[in-house]
Design an enzyme around this catalytic site. Structure first.
Site, PDB file in Angstrom:
ATOM      1  N   LYS A  64      83.320  69.562  25.676  1.00 34.70           N
ATOM      2  CA  LYS A  64      83.823  70.815  26.263  1.00 34.70           C
ATOM      3  C   LYS A  64      84.779  70.539  27.425  1.00 34.70           C
ATOM      4  O   LYS A  64      84.898  69.412  27.887  1.00 34.70           O
ATOM      5  CB  LYS A  64      82.642  71.695  26.697  1.00 34.70           C
TER       6      LYS A  64
HETATM    7  C1  LIG Z   1      79.158  73.692  21.876  1.00 37.46           C
HETATM    8  C2  LIG Z   1      78.783  75.080  21.571  1.00 37.46           C
HETATM    9  C3  LIG Z   1      77.504  75.585  21.856  1.00 37.46           C
HETATM   10  C4  LIG Z   1      76.363  74.707  22.254  1.00 37.46           C
HETATM   11  O1  LIG Z   1      76.541  74.013  23.426  1.00 37.46           O
HETATM   12  P1  LIG Z   1      75.427  72.942  23.860  1.00 37.46           P
HETATM   13  O2  LIG Z   1      75.687  72.738  25.311  1.00 37.46           O
HETATM   14  O3  LIG Z   1      75.719  71.710  23.043  1.00 37.46           O
HETATM   15  O4  LIG Z   1      74.097  73.493  23.570  1.00 37.46           O
HETATM   16  C5  LIG Z   1      77.265  76.940  21.677  1.00 37.46           C
HETATM   17  N1  LIG Z   1      78.215  77.755  21.212  1.00 37.46           N
HETATM   18  C6  LIG Z   1      79.452  77.314  20.904  1.00 37.46           C
HETATM   19  C7  LIG Z   1      80.474  78.300  20.416  1.00 37.46           C
HETATM   20  C8  LIG Z   1      79.770  75.960  21.037  1.00 37.46           C
HETATM   21  O5  LIG Z   1      80.976  75.514  20.684  1.00 37.46           O
END
Ligand SMILES: *Cc1c(COP(=O)(O)O)cnc(C)c1O
Length: 404
Positions: free
Chosen positions: A197
């Site tokens: 992210k």
């Molecule tokens: C990455 C992601 C998540 C989950 O994030 P985590 O921190 O890995 O639990 C949830 N929703 C979307 C749209 C994502 O891309």
């Protein structure tokens, strides 16, 4: 040389911040997490932010706090990562999937049509870092007829008096809608700090608590924080201070807190996000959009609207009039030329778990069209203009080879 899809951004400042956690003698939830909460709050323009160990657990926590469970329904887009729907299932509720719009985001018209007496929340996903139409979503949940359909269970739902709007902002830290930062747009907003992210803590997430009056957001923060630490009245850091060994357990909480050693990575990244990391993503995004605008086959992702700003998390290009099979072959050619690409996302109804539960892709035509024509290109600060040119050329050649 293979061009990776989304490597983490690690520089000396980030290493120094992690080293300072290691050297401090305190590596789990403590001062670095507190600092990340405060700086994330300041960045998003909100007052109360709670760090957790993932966005998935953050979503579960807020659903649980809202009193959502068995028999309840939560509306989610069919076009998202599985975690959005799994969080709903983990609290015992049913994800009700709806179709998205051409801009990849949840379609308010489909949301409205999906509301029943069991609906307790909507989870909006800011796909690729482009904010959802929050005005339209709030117009629906605050509408008198929708409010009359709402059947609150428990004190939180009674107090809210309507369907809750939760933002899955896993992609959208730093994005804006009507000149307001993501984090302040929903009742509760969940960021992801997973390794891929825009801001990462390796694994992690953060919840922005911006409930309307008469909710006391500071009190909600305290409650949720307690619930991330087994329901224990004193966290380990407080207990470690002299004379502080006594504690009580007042709730059957979870264990989903963020360690300081992880928060350190995110802190150092956040401090240079607007001035550097976000700007570099913007540069890559705009380089792609400028180049692909020349090709009539290319459908560019949305990123310009009055008062809005994208976080440039993904570059989801779509190819007009292409089949899923052709798209797959274009991707194979791109990969064979050492450029890593991806698809965001495989729609939930195409995944075995959801298929077996009876969800069908036929019910989500826009989701399928977006998915079957989409390719996500690499986008991150380390991509130089030269590498961007190489990627653009590789994609254009792959299209030529397979489709023309
Ligand atoms: C990455 C992601 C998540 C989950 O994030 P985590 O921190 O890995 O639990 C949830 N929703 C979307 C749209 C994502 O891309």
């Amino acid at each position: 040389m293979k061009i990776p899809f989304s490597p983490p951004y690690i520089d000396d400042d980030i290493k120094q911040e992690v080293l300072s956690a290691l050297d401090s003698g305190w590596i789990t939830t403590g001062p670095k997490v507190k600092a990340l909460e405060q700086e994330t709050a300041a960045y998003a323009g909100v007052e109360h932010v709670l760090c957790v160990n993932s966005a998935t657990s953050g979503l579960m926590l807020v659903l649980h706090w809202l009193g959502i469970g068995r028999g309840d329904e939560v509306i989610v887009p069919a076009y998202t990562y599985c975690a959005t729907a799994l969080a709903v299932m983990h609290v015992g509720a049913t994800p009700v999937m709806v179709d998205v719009k051409d801009d990849f985001n949840i379609d308010p018209a489909t949301v409205k049509a999906a509301i029943t007496t069991r609906t307790k929340a909507i989870i909006a996903v800011d796909f690729a870092g482009w904010p959802c139409d929050y005005n339209a979503l709030f117009a629906i949940v605050t509408d008198d007829t929708t409010k009359q359909v709402f059947q609150p269970v428990g004190a939180v739902q009674e107090q809210l008096g309507r369907i809750a709007v939760i933002a899955d902002a896993a992609h959208s830290i730093g994005a804006e809608y009507e000149n307001r930062r993501v984090g302040s747009l929903a009742d509760l907003t969940v960021f992801s700090f997973h390794a891929v992210k825009n801001i990462t803590t390796a694994e992690g997430g953060a919840i922005c608590i911006t409930l309307p009056a008469p909710f006391d957001n500071q009190q909600v923060y305290q409650t949720l924080r307690l619930w991330t630490l087994n329901g224990q009245t004193k966290d380990a850091f407080t207990k470690s201070q002299a004379g502080g060994w006594k504690y009580d357990i007042v709730y059957a909480g979870f264990k989903i807190n963020m360690p300081d050693i992880c928060a350190a990575i995110g802190l150092a990244q956040l401090r240079k996000y607007d001035s550097q990391l976000w700007l570099e993503r913007k540069r890559v995004f705009e380089t792609y959009s400028k180049a692909f605008a020349k090709y009539e086959w290319a459908e560019l992702p949305p990123y310009e609207m009055e008062g809005a700003r994208c976080s440039y998390h993904l570059y989801p290009i779509r190819i007009k009039n292409i089949t899923e099979q052709q798209r797959d072959r274009v991707m194979e050619v791109i990969a064979a030329n050492d450029v890593s690409v991806n698809v965001h996302f495989i729609p939930l109804p195409l995944l075995s778990l959801f298929k077996e539960k009876g969800y069908s892709i036929d019910d989500y035509p826009v989701t399928y069209l977006n998915y079957s024509t989409e390719i996500s290109l690499p986008i991150y600060p380390q991509l130089t203009d030269e590498i961007c040119s190489l990627i653009i050329e590789t994609v254009a050649n792959a299209y030529k080879q397979i489709v023309e």
